[in-house]
Design an enzyme around this catalytic site. Structure first.
Site, PDB file in Angstrom:
ATOM      1  N   ALA A  50     -10.101   1.858  12.261  1.00  0.00           N
ATOM      2  CA  ALA A  50      -9.961   2.532  10.968  1.00  0.00           C
ATOM      3  C   ALA A  50      -9.407   3.590  10.466  1.00  0.00           C
ATOM      4  CB  ALA A  50     -11.542   3.173  11.218  1.00  0.00           C
ATOM      5  N   SER A  52      -6.191   4.179   9.881  1.00  0.00           N
ATOM      6  CA  SER A  52      -4.836   4.854   9.166  1.00  0.00           C
ATOM      7  C   SER A  52      -4.511   2.775   8.067  1.00  0.00           C
ATOM      8  CB  SER A  52      -3.184   4.839   9.671  1.00  0.00           C
ATOM      9  OG  SER A  52      -2.989   3.847  10.982  1.00  0.00           O
ATOM     10  N   PHE A  54      -4.209  -0.596   6.325  1.00  0.00           N
ATOM     11  CA  PHE A  54      -5.834  -0.980   5.343  1.00  0.00           C
ATOM     12  C   PHE A  54      -6.893  -0.715   6.124  1.00  0.00           C
ATOM     13  CE2 PHE A  54      -1.666  -3.800   4.732  1.00  0.00           C
ATOM     14  CZ  PHE A  54      -1.282  -3.747   2.803  1.00  0.00           C
ATOM     15  N   GLU A  77      -6.202   6.967  18.407  1.00  0.00           N
ATOM     16  CA  GLU A  77      -5.476   8.045  18.028  1.00  0.00           C
ATOM     17  C   GLU A  77      -6.024   9.517  19.349  1.00  0.00           C
ATOM     18  OE1 GLU A  77      -3.665   7.850  15.758  1.00  0.00           O
ATOM     19  OE2 GLU A  77      -4.949   6.084  14.014  1.00  0.00           O
ATOM     20  N   ASP A 113     -10.374   2.492  23.027  1.00  0.00           N
ATOM     21  CA  ASP A 113      -9.078   1.857  23.078  1.00  0.00           C
ATOM     22  C   ASP A 113     -10.708   0.237  22.643  1.00  0.00           C
ATOM     23  OD1 ASP A 113      -7.791  -0.626  23.667  1.00  0.00           O
ATOM     24  OD2 ASP A 113      -7.422  -0.638  25.419  1.00  0.00           O
ATOM     25  N   TYR A 238       9.660 -12.885   9.360  1.00  0.00           N
ATOM     26  CA  TYR A 238       7.716 -12.709  10.150  1.00  0.00           C
ATOM     27  C   TYR A 238       7.354 -13.788   9.951  1.00  0.00           C
ATOM     28  CZ  TYR A 238       3.402 -10.131   9.018  1.00  0.00           C
ATOM     29  OH  TYR A 238       2.289  -9.412   9.370  1.00  0.00           O
ATOM     30  N   LYS A 247      -0.593 -15.213  12.911  1.00  0.00           N
ATOM     31  CA  LYS A 247      -1.351 -15.205  11.641  1.00  0.00           C
ATOM     32  C   LYS A 247      -1.283 -16.205  11.826  1.00  0.00           C
ATOM     33  CE  LYS A 247      -0.822 -10.415  10.508  1.00  0.00           C
ATOM     34  NZ  LYS A 247      -1.849  -9.830  10.424  1.00  0.00           N
ATOM     35  N   THR A 278       3.347   1.226   6.316  1.00  0.00           N
ATOM     36  CA  THR A 278       2.211   2.070   6.988  1.00  0.00           C
ATOM     37  C   THR A 278       3.199   1.931   8.079  1.00  0.00           C
ATOM     38  OG1 THR A 278       2.216  -0.327   8.366  1.00  0.00           O
ATOM     39  CG2 THR A 278       1.047   0.153   5.875  1.00  0.00           C
TER      40      THR A 278
HETATM   41  P1  NAD Z   1      -2.020   0.424  11.388  1.00  0.00           P
HETATM   42  O1  NAD Z   1      -0.977   0.903  11.807  1.00  0.00           O
HETATM   43  O2  NAD Z   1      -1.761   1.449   9.614  1.00  0.00           O
HETATM   44  O3  NAD Z   1      -3.183   0.595  11.469  1.00  0.00           O
HETATM   45  C1  NAD Z   1      -3.797  -0.079  12.518  1.00  0.00           C
HETATM   46  C2  NAD Z   1      -4.818   0.576  13.030  1.00  0.00           C
HETATM   47  O4  NAD Z   1      -5.284  -0.365  14.390  1.00  0.00           O
HETATM   48  C3  NAD Z   1      -4.912   2.383  13.302  1.00  0.00           C
HETATM   49  O5  NAD Z   1      -6.378   2.265  12.819  1.00  0.00           O
HETATM   50  C4  NAD Z   1      -5.037   2.229  14.897  1.00  0.00           C
HETATM   51  O6  NAD Z   1      -5.291   3.418  15.378  1.00  0.00           O
HETATM   52  C5  NAD Z   1      -5.517   0.693  15.305  1.00  0.00           C
HETATM   53  N1  NAD Z   1      -5.169   0.583  16.477  1.00  0.00           N
HETATM   54  C6  NAD Z   1      -4.084   0.533  17.297  1.00  0.00           C
HETATM   55  N2  NAD Z   1      -4.786  -0.490  18.697  1.00  0.00           N
HETATM   56  C7  NAD Z   1      -5.659  -0.104  19.149  1.00  0.00           C
HETATM   57  C8  NAD Z   1      -6.473  -0.281  20.259  1.00  0.00           C
HETATM   58  N3  NAD Z   1      -6.119  -0.454  21.072  1.00  0.00           N
HETATM   59  N4  NAD Z   1      -7.742   0.732  20.586  1.00  0.00           N
HETATM   60  C9  NAD Z   1      -8.866   0.573  18.611  1.00  0.00           C
HETATM   61  N5  NAD Z   1      -7.474   0.727  17.273  1.00  0.00           N
HETATM   62  C10 NAD Z   1      -5.993   0.343  17.747  1.00  0.00           C
HETATM   63  O7  NAD Z   1      -1.863  -0.861  10.639  1.00  0.00           O
HETATM   64  P2  NAD Z   1      -1.781  -2.132   8.774  1.00  0.00           P
HETATM   65  O8  NAD Z   1      -0.945  -2.347   8.447  1.00  0.00           O
HETATM   66  O9  NAD Z   1      -2.843  -1.357   8.021  1.00  0.00           O
HETATM   67  O10 NAD Z   1      -2.441  -3.141   9.577  1.00  0.00           O
HETATM   68  C11 NAD Z   1      -3.665  -3.543   9.633  1.00  0.00           C
HETATM   69  C12 NAD Z   1      -3.526  -4.680   9.453  1.00  0.00           C
HETATM   70  O11 NAD Z   1      -2.916  -5.354   7.979  1.00  0.00           O
HETATM   71  C13 NAD Z   1      -2.517  -5.825  10.177  1.00  0.00           C
HETATM   72  O12 NAD Z   1      -3.037  -7.667  11.000  1.00  0.00           O
HETATM   73  C14 NAD Z   1      -1.291  -6.221   9.650  1.00  0.00           C
HETATM   74  O13 NAD Z   1      -1.095  -7.223  10.026  1.00  0.00           O
HETATM   75  C15 NAD Z   1      -1.709  -6.216   8.285  1.00  0.00           C
HETATM   76  N6  NAD Z   1      -0.902  -6.710   7.351  1.00  0.00           N
HETATM   77  C16 NAD Z   1      -0.263  -5.415   7.363  1.00  0.00           C
HETATM   78  C17 NAD Z   1       0.541  -5.341   6.180  1.00  0.00           C
HETATM   79  C18 NAD Z   1       1.614  -4.421   5.484  1.00  0.00           C
HETATM   80  O14 NAD Z   1       2.254  -3.908   4.392  1.00  0.00           O
HETATM   81  N7  NAD Z   1       1.212  -3.380   6.041  1.00  0.00           N
HETATM   82  C19 NAD Z   1       0.563  -6.407   4.811  1.00  0.00           C
HETATM   83  C20 NAD Z   1      -0.499  -7.516   4.914  1.00  0.00           C
HETATM   84  C21 NAD Z   1      -1.242  -7.843   5.933  1.00  0.00           C
HETATM   85 NA    NA Z   2      -5.833  -0.049   9.833  1.00  0.00          NA
END
Ligand code: NAD
Ligand code: NA
Length: 398
Positions: A50, A52, A54, A77, A113, A238, A247, A278
Site C-alpha cells: 500500500a 507506493s 499502484f 518500509e 513483511d 517482459y 504474470k 515506479t
Molecule cells: P512499488 O514498488 O511502487 O510498490 C510495491 C509495494 O510492495 C510497496 O508498498 C512495498 O512496500 C510493498 N512490498 C514489497 N515487499 C514487501 C514485503 N515483503 N512485505 C510487505 N510489503 C512489501 O511497485 P508497483 O510498480 O506499484 O507494483 C505493484 C504491482 O503492479 C506489481 O504486481 C507490478 O508488476 C504491477 N504493475 C506495475 C507496472 C509498472 O509499470 N510499474 C505496470 C503494470 C503492473
Molecule cells: Na504498490
C-alpha cells in the site's frame, strides 16, 4: 538538515518527507474530484503493497474517491535510522493516514513483511478491530525481488531476464543521466522458477486462503492483482521473459481463487495496467527506452496517466462494467497504451533513439521528474531550502 536527492543508478537513497506529503495531497485531490459511479463500491479494503505505486494509488482512490472506504495498508518500509532518512513509502504511509484521519476515514498501517506469519496475524487482528471483522476487497500489489520459502526460510530471488535468448537493449541511469547498453543472457530454469515463486500468484492465493479460513472476507468479496503485458517492443524482456512467466502464473491463480471464493460468491480479478515509472519498474533492464517514448507520445495525445489516474479509471470505470473485460476476462487499463496510433508513434521514436539523443527523442525530463517525485522531490509547493527537523520526523509514526 537540508534534504537533497541522492540517486544511485536507478535507486533513490534519500527522500523528502514533505514532498511525499505533497505527492499524497496531489493524488487525493485527483480522487476527490472523481465522479461517483453506479455500481456497489467496496467499503472495507485491505491493500497489500500500500505504500507506493499502484497499491498506494488504489488505497487513495478507494478512500478519497466515491467509495470512501476504510483501509488497512500493508507495506515494508523504514523510518529514520543511522542509515538515513528512511524510505518514501514510510512517509507515504504516515501522510496518507494523517489525511485519512482528518477526513474522518478509518485507516490502519501495518508495516512488516507481508510474507511472515506475524504480519498475517496483525492483519487478521486489524480487520477484526478496525473494520468490524470483514473486508469487501483485497488489493494485491506487492512488488519485490525476494520471498522467503515458508518451509525452509531460505529466499527465492527473482531475476529479470529474457527466456531462451540473449536480449540487447538500453537502460537509463538517473544518476549519470545516461542510456547504457545492457546485454541480458537468457534465464536459467532455476531463475524462471524462482521469479514465478516471487512474482507469481502463490502468495496471493495463500493470503486469500488465510483470510477465507479466518472468515475475514465478506459475502461477494473481491480481490484484484495487477499485471503487465505490454507491446511487442517489450515482450523479449517482459511478457516472454521471466516476469511474463510469473504474470502468467498470476493470471492462472485467478481460477484457484475463484474456486476458493465460490461459497461466498467472491471474485478474483486481474487488472492489466500501463507501463509507468515506479520504484519497481525502473529496475527492469531494457524497459526505460520504451517508457521514454511512451511518455512523449501519450502526453502529446493528452492520454498520459499516472498511477492515480489509472486507479481512478479502474475502480470507478472498468470495474463497474462486468462486460468490459478481454477474451481472457482481464480488465485492460493498458488499453490506451496499446492503441495502434500510440504504438506506431512510440516505435518510430524508438527506432531513432540512441544514447546521444534519448533526452530529446524521449520524454527524459518527464520520466526523471516522475522518478524524483516518487521520492518527494520536484514539487513546487515544497521549499527544499528549508531545514527538516530529524527529531520531529522520528516522532512521526505510521
Ligand atoms: P512499488 O514498488 O511502487 O510498490 C510495491 C509495494 O510492495 C510497496 O508498498 C512495498 O512496500 C510493498 N512490498 C514489497 N515487499 C514487501 C514485503 N515483503 N512485505 C510487505 N510489503 C512489501 O511497485 P508497483 O510498480 O506499484 O507494483 C505493484 C504491482 O503492479 C506489481 O504486481 C507490478 O508488476 C504491477 N504493475 C506495475 C507496472 C509498472 O509499470 N510499474 C505496470 C503494470 C503492473
Ligand atoms: Na504498490
Amino acid at each position: 538538515m537540508i534534504i537533497q536527492p541522492k540517486i544511485q543508478g536507478v535507486v533513490a537513497r534519500s527522500c523528502h518527507p514533505f514532498g511525499c506529503q505533497a505527492a499524497i495531497f496531489e493524488q487525493i485531490s485527483k480522487s476527490l474530484s472523481q465522479q461517483s459511479s453506479s455500481g456497489t463500491l467496496p467499503k472495507r479494503v485491505l491493500v497489500l503493497g500500500a505504500s507506493s505505486g499502484f497499491g498506494l494509488a488504489s488505497r487513495i482512490a478507494l478512500a478519497f474517491g466515491p467509495a470512501k472506504a476504510a483501509t488497512i495498508g500493508v507495506s515494508f518500509e523504514r523510518g529514520v535510522s543511522e542509515k538515513g532518512i528512511g524510505s518514501a513509502g514510510w512517509y507515504n504511509n504516515i501522510f496518507f493516514h494523517d489525511a485519512a484521519e482528518k477526513a474522518g476515514l478509518i485507516s490502519t498501517n501495518i508495516v512488516g513483511d507481508a510474507f511472515s506469519a506475524e504480519t498475517h496475524e496483525q492483519v487478521a487482528k486489524s480487520i477484526e478491530q478496525d473494520l468490524g471483522g470483514q473486508v469487501d476487497l483485497v488489493v494485491y500489489s506487492l512488488a519485490t525481488g525476494i520471498r522467503p520459502n515458508p518451509e525452509t526460510g531460505e529466499f527465492w530471488r527473482s531475476a529479470i531476464r529474457p527466456v531462451g535468448e540473449t536480449v540487447e537493449g538500453y537502460s537509463v541511469n538517473f544518476e549519470k543521466n545516461s542510456l547504457d547498453k545492457v546485454s541480458l543472457p537468457p534465464a536459467t530454469k532455476q531463475e524462471i522458477d524462482e521469479t514465478v515463486k516471487v512474482m507469481g500468484g502463490e502468495d496471493w492465493l495463500s493470503w486469500m486462503q488465510f483470510l477465507s479460513e479466518r472468515n475475514l472476507l465478506s459475502k461477494g468479496c473481491e480481490t484484484v492483482a495487477y499485471s503487465y503485458i505490454g507491446p511487442e517492443y517489450t515482450h523479449a524482456i517482459y511478457h516472454k521473459g521471466t516476469l511474463g512467466f510469473a504474470k502468467t502464473h498470476l493470471h492462472n491463480t485467478r481460477d484457484d481463487i475463484n474456486t476458493l471464493l465460490k461459497n461466498i460468491e467472491g471474485t478474483a480479478n486481474i487488472a492489466v495496467c500501463k507501463a509507468l515509472v515506479t520504484k519497481a519498474s525502473v529496475f527492469i533492464p531494457g524497459l526505460t527506452p520504451y517508457l521514454l517514448a511512451l511518455y512523449r507520445v501519450m502526453k502529446a495525445k493528452g492520454l498520459h496517466e499516472g498511477c492515480i489516474e489509472q486507479m481512478n479509471r479502474l475502480f470507478y470505470g472498468k470495474w463497474q462494467d462486468a462486460a468490459d473485460r478481454d477474451a481472457e476476462g482481464l480488465i485492460r487499463i493498458d488499453d490506451w497504451e496499446l492503441r495502434d496510433d500510440i504504438q506506431l508513434q512510440a516505435n518510430a521514436l524508438l527506432a531513432e533513439m540512441t544514447p546521444d539523443n534519448f533526452t530529446k527523442i524521449g520524454d527524459y525530463e518527464g520520466v526523471l521528474g516522475e522518478f524524483l517525485q516518487l521520492n518527494g522531490f520536484e514539487f513546487n509547493s515544497v521549499d527544499y531550502t528549508q531545514e527538516v527537523d530529524i527529531e520531529k520526523l522520528k516522532a512521526l509514526r505510521p
